[in-house]
Design an enzyme around this catalytic site. Structure first.
Site, PDB file in Angstrom:
ATOM      1  N   GLU A 192      24.900   2.134  15.650  1.00  0.00           N
ATOM      2  CA  GLU A 192      25.694   2.008  14.431  1.00  0.00           C
ATOM      3  C   GLU A 192      26.743   3.105  14.461  1.00  0.00           C
ATOM      4  O   GLU A 192      26.891   3.792  15.458  1.00  0.00           O
ATOM      5  CB  GLU A 192      24.814   2.132  13.181  1.00  0.00           C
ATOM      6  CG  GLU A 192      24.100   3.465  13.055  1.00  0.00           C
ATOM      7  CD  GLU A 192      23.201   3.531  11.831  1.00  0.00           C
ATOM      8  OE1 GLU A 192      23.341   2.687  10.925  1.00  0.00           O
ATOM      9  OE2 GLU A 192      22.371   4.441  11.773  1.00  0.00           O
ATOM     10  N   LYS A 218      12.057  19.310  10.062  1.00  0.00           N
ATOM     11  CA  LYS A 218      11.354  18.693   8.935  1.00  0.00           C
ATOM     12  C   LYS A 218      12.287  18.562   7.727  1.00  0.00           C
ATOM     13  O   LYS A 218      12.245  19.343   6.787  1.00  0.00           O
ATOM     14  CB  LYS A 218      10.112  19.510   8.568  1.00  0.00           C
ATOM     15  CG  LYS A 218       9.143  19.680   9.710  1.00  0.00           C
ATOM     16  CD  LYS A 218       8.637  18.329  10.202  1.00  0.00           C
ATOM     17  CE  LYS A 218       7.622  18.528  11.318  1.00  0.00           C
ATOM     18  NZ  LYS A 218       7.476  17.384  12.158  1.00  0.00           N
TER      19      LYS A 218
END
Length: 138
Positions: A48, A16
Site C-alpha cells: 500500500e 511496543k
C-alpha cells in the site's frame, strides 16, 4: 510523484506502540524527495502507500489487492478486475497507476522513483472518477 521503500512496518514487534509512526516517516521521506506519496514494498510485492491505497491498470484490466471498493465500480462499468498482489516491476509497466484514498479516489501517478510511469489510459480513469462522483452525489 511516488517513491518506493521497503515495507518494514510489521518487522518492528520490539517497539511496543500502536501508531502510524512508520507511515508518517515514509510520508515525510516522500515530501523530502519532492514526491506526493510513498509506495511500500514487502517481499517483492507492493502492499500500500503511506497514507493511501494503490492499484494499477494493465492491458485494460484493473489490478488491485482484494477488498477494494473500486472493484464494485469496475464490475458495474464492465471493467475486468484481477485480485492479486503485484510487484514494483509491474507498476513500472502499468498503463495507469492509481493512488486512492477517501479524499482522492483516483489520483493518477506519473512518476515512480524518478521514472515516468502510467498515463496511458485516461478514458478508463475518467469512467472510474465519474462513477465515484455519481456515488457521492456530486
Amino acid at each position: 510523484r511516488l517513491i518506493s521503500i521497503p515495507d518494514t512496518r510489521f518487522y518492528h514487534c520490539n517497539i511496543k506502540t500502536l501508531n502510524l509512526i512508520p507511515n508518517v516517516m515514509a510520508a515525510q521521506q516522500a515530501s523530502e524527495s519532492g514526491c506526493n506519496e510513498t509506495v511500500f514494498v514487502r517481499d517483492g510485492y507492493v502492499t500500500e502507500c503511506s497514507h493511501s491505497n494503490i492499484s494499477m491498470v494493465k492491458d485494460g484490466v484493473f489490478i488491485t489487492h482484494p477488498l477494494d471498493n473500486i472493484i464494485r465500480w469496475c464490475g458495474e462499468l464492465g471493467i475486468p478486475v484481477e485480485e492479486r498482489a503485484f510487484t514494483l516491476e509491474e507498476l513500472y509497466t502499468a498503463d495507469e497507476i492509481l493512488v486512492t484514498s477517501t479524499s482522492h479516489p483516483s489520483m493518477r501517478a506519473m512518476e515512480l522513483n524518478q521514472k515516468a510511469v502510467g498515463m496511458k489510459n485516461p478514458e478508463l480513469i475518467q469512467k472510474l472518477r465519474d462513477k465515484y462522483l455519481s456515488e457521492i452525489g456530486k
